[in-house]
Design a protein around this motif. Structure first.
Motif, short mmCIF file in Angstrom:
data_model
loop_
_atom_site.label_atom_id
_atom_site.label_comp_id
_atom_site.label_asym_id
_atom_site.label_seq_id
_atom_site.Cartn_x
_atom_site.Cartn_y
_atom_site.Cartn_z
N ARG A 143 50.96 32.31 60.16
CA ARG A 143 50.92 33.00 58.88
C ARG A 143 50.20 32.17 57.81
N LEU A 144 50.54 30.89 57.76
CA LEU A 144 49.91 30.02 56.76
C LEU A 144 48.42 29.82 57.06
N LEU A 145 48.05 29.74 58.33
CA LEU A 145 46.62 29.62 58.68
C LEU A 145 45.85 30.87 58.30
N ASN A 146 46.48 32.04 58.49
CA ASN A 146 45.83 33.28 58.06
C ASN A 146 45.66 33.32 56.54
N ALA A 147 46.66 32.79 55.83
CA ALA A 147 46.53 32.73 54.37
C ALA A 147 45.39 31.79 53.97
N ARG A 148 45.23 30.72 54.71
CA ARG A 148 44.12 29.79 54.41
C ARG A 148 42.77 30.45 54.64
N THR B 263 50.31 31.07 42.67
CA THR B 263 49.81 31.25 41.31
C THR B 263 48.30 31.28 41.23
N SER B 264 47.62 30.96 42.31
CA SER B 264 46.15 30.95 42.30
C SER B 264 45.64 32.38 42.25
N ASN B 265 44.64 32.61 41.42
CA ASN B 265 44.05 33.93 41.25
C ASN B 265 42.74 34.00 42.00
N LEU B 266 42.73 34.84 43.04
CA LEU B 266 41.51 35.01 43.83
C LEU B 266 40.76 36.30 43.51
N ALA B 267 41.35 37.13 42.70
CA ALA B 267 40.73 38.42 42.38
C ALA B 267 39.65 38.23 41.33
N ILE B 268 38.54 37.61 41.73
CA ILE B 268 37.40 37.39 40.84
C ILE B 268 36.21 38.13 41.41
N GLU B 269 35.60 38.97 40.63
CA GLU B 269 34.44 39.74 41.09
C GLU B 269 33.21 38.85 41.04
N MET B 270 32.64 38.61 42.20
CA MET B 270 31.49 37.72 42.30
C MET B 270 30.21 38.47 41.98
N SER C 296 37.90 33.33 52.42
CA SER C 296 37.10 34.56 52.40
C SER C 296 37.35 35.41 51.16
N ARG C 297 38.16 34.92 50.21
CA ARG C 297 38.44 35.60 48.95
C ARG C 297 39.13 36.95 49.17
N ASN C 298 40.00 37.01 50.20
CA ASN C 298 40.74 38.24 50.48
C ASN C 298 42.10 38.13 49.79
N GLU C 299 42.18 38.67 48.59
CA GLU C 299 43.39 38.52 47.79
C GLU C 299 44.60 39.20 48.42
N THR C 300 44.42 40.38 49.00
CA THR C 300 45.54 41.14 49.56
C THR C 300 46.16 40.42 50.74
#
Length: 389
Positions: A315-320, A365-372, A325-329
């Motif tokens: 699970r943690l490796l998939n989160a990494r 708390t990290s925000n990955l939802a940034i539109e590139m 890959s900037r997949n927030e969901t």
């Protein structure tokens, strides 16, 4: 030397005494000496002496000539020997010179062939350089287009903002070397895309990935509810040193210390204290009372506990991977599942588990939802310039 002595004439001259006596008849007749006979006897002796002297002289001349001829012959023989040795050395040197000249001719032939080869290579390089110089701008633009396209793909797929900035800076540097006014439009588009990337909020992807790695490394050491061991007894409390009592005047009040007991009584007291403390510790370890909201967590076998830890690591490796890959969901879902597994199957009272939960909360708390943004402006400028050529 060859001149012989001349003999005197036998006829006496007239007017001498002898002649006068012959002519005068009155003089007495005497028998005159016979000069002709004496002269005849002396002539062979003189001739013999001359011959002997001449023979001696001829012998001396012959001996001297013979000596000179012998010396001359010896000298000629020495000179002939020296001439033979010189001729032999000259022949050896001539052969060596011939061999050297033959080797030099071979080397000269090799050098000439290499020179011809070098000249042909130089001509080929000059032709290649001319071809490249003609298409140098086209090659540079093609390379810049490829670099920008790769950077745009990495920016959209992995959110690699630093890599895209480096690609844009390298492209601008390559265009600045040519220093042509036709590239101003392309450089303006590259500068615009660079400003867009610099204005994006920064995400410490490396720091978040390191925290996840730290959590993954601690999973094997976290205590589970099914394999929890009895806690060790707490350490004995330290005696607190009391402050001395003061009276109204601020002077210390004398404390009456009790009399010290006897040594055997102290030994008996220490023995009883140690035995009672050990017995109470054993009793506490035998009986423990705790409340568990999920009773299934206590029924896990060692094999199930092993697979549970491995599933949590996955699970943690998939989160990494979702982070990179900037997949927030997917990133949020995996972190939530990991937190639920920690609360359900692991002992949250342990310090290690609490540390892991705190790290996961920091990661969440990290925000990955940034539109590139895309690098379409730079790519379109490069392609339009190439289309005009």
């Amino acid at each position: 030397m060859n001149d012989l002595p001349t003999l005197p004439d036998p006829v006496a001259p007239t007017g001498t005494a002898y002649g006068a006596a012959a002519e005068s008849p009155s003089a007495p007749l005497k028998s005159p000496p016979e000069p002709r006979l004496l002269d005849t006897l002396q002539q062979p002796r003189i001739l013999l002496g001359g011959v002997v002297v001449l023979a001696v002289l001829l012998a001396a001349q012959t001996w001297s000539t013979h000596n000179k001829m012998g010396k001359l012959r010896q000298e000629m023989a020495l000179r002939l020997q020296k001439g033979d040795s010189v001729n032999a050395e000259t022949g050896t040197m001539a052969r060596a010179v011939q061999e050297t000249s033959r080797e030099l001719q071979i080397k000269v032939g090799l050098l000439e062939s290499k020179q011809l080869e070098a000249q042909s290579q130089q001509l080929a390089l000059e032709q290649l350089y001319q071809d490249l110089s003609k298409n140098r701008d086209e090659w540079a633009l093609t390379e810049i287009e490829q670099v920008l396209s790769t950077a745009s793909q990495q920016l959209q797929l992995a959110g690699n903002v630093p890599g895209a900035l480096i690609a844009l800076q390298n492209a601008d540097r390559s265009l600045s070397r040519s220093d042509k006014p036709q590239f101003i439009t392309i450089r303006r588009a590259i500068a615009k895309d660079t400003e867009k990337l610099k204005a994006l909020p920064s995400v410490d992807s490396v720091g978040v990935a390191l925290r996840l790695d730290n959590v993954i490394a601690q999973i094997d050491h976290l205590p589970m509810l099914s394999d929890e061991k009895p806690t060790l007894p707490a350490a004995p409390e330290k005696k607190v040193k009391l402050k001395p009592l003061l009276d109204k005047n601020g002077k210390p009040v004398p404390v009456v210390e009790p009399s010290e007991p006897s040594p055997w009584l102290l030994a008996l007291q220490n023995t009883w204290t140690g035995w009672s403390t050990e017995m109470w510790t054993d009793v506490r370890q035998l009986i423990r009372v705790r409340s568990v909201e999920t009773p299934d967590a206590l029924m896990l076998s060692p094999t199930q506990a092993y697979f549970l830890r491995e599933n949590l690591k996955l699970r943690l490796l998939n989160a990494r991977m979702a982070l990179l890959s900037r997949n927030e969901t997917a990133f949020r879902a995996d972190l939530i599942a990991a937190q639920e597994a920690l609360v359900k199957y692991f002992d949250t009272r342990a310090k290690n588990t609490q540390t892991v939960q705190a790290l996961l909360r920091q990661v969440q708390t990290s925000n990955l939802a940034i539109e590139m943004p895309t690098l379409s402006d730079s790519l379109n400028a490069v392609r339009n310039y190439k289309a005009k050529q």
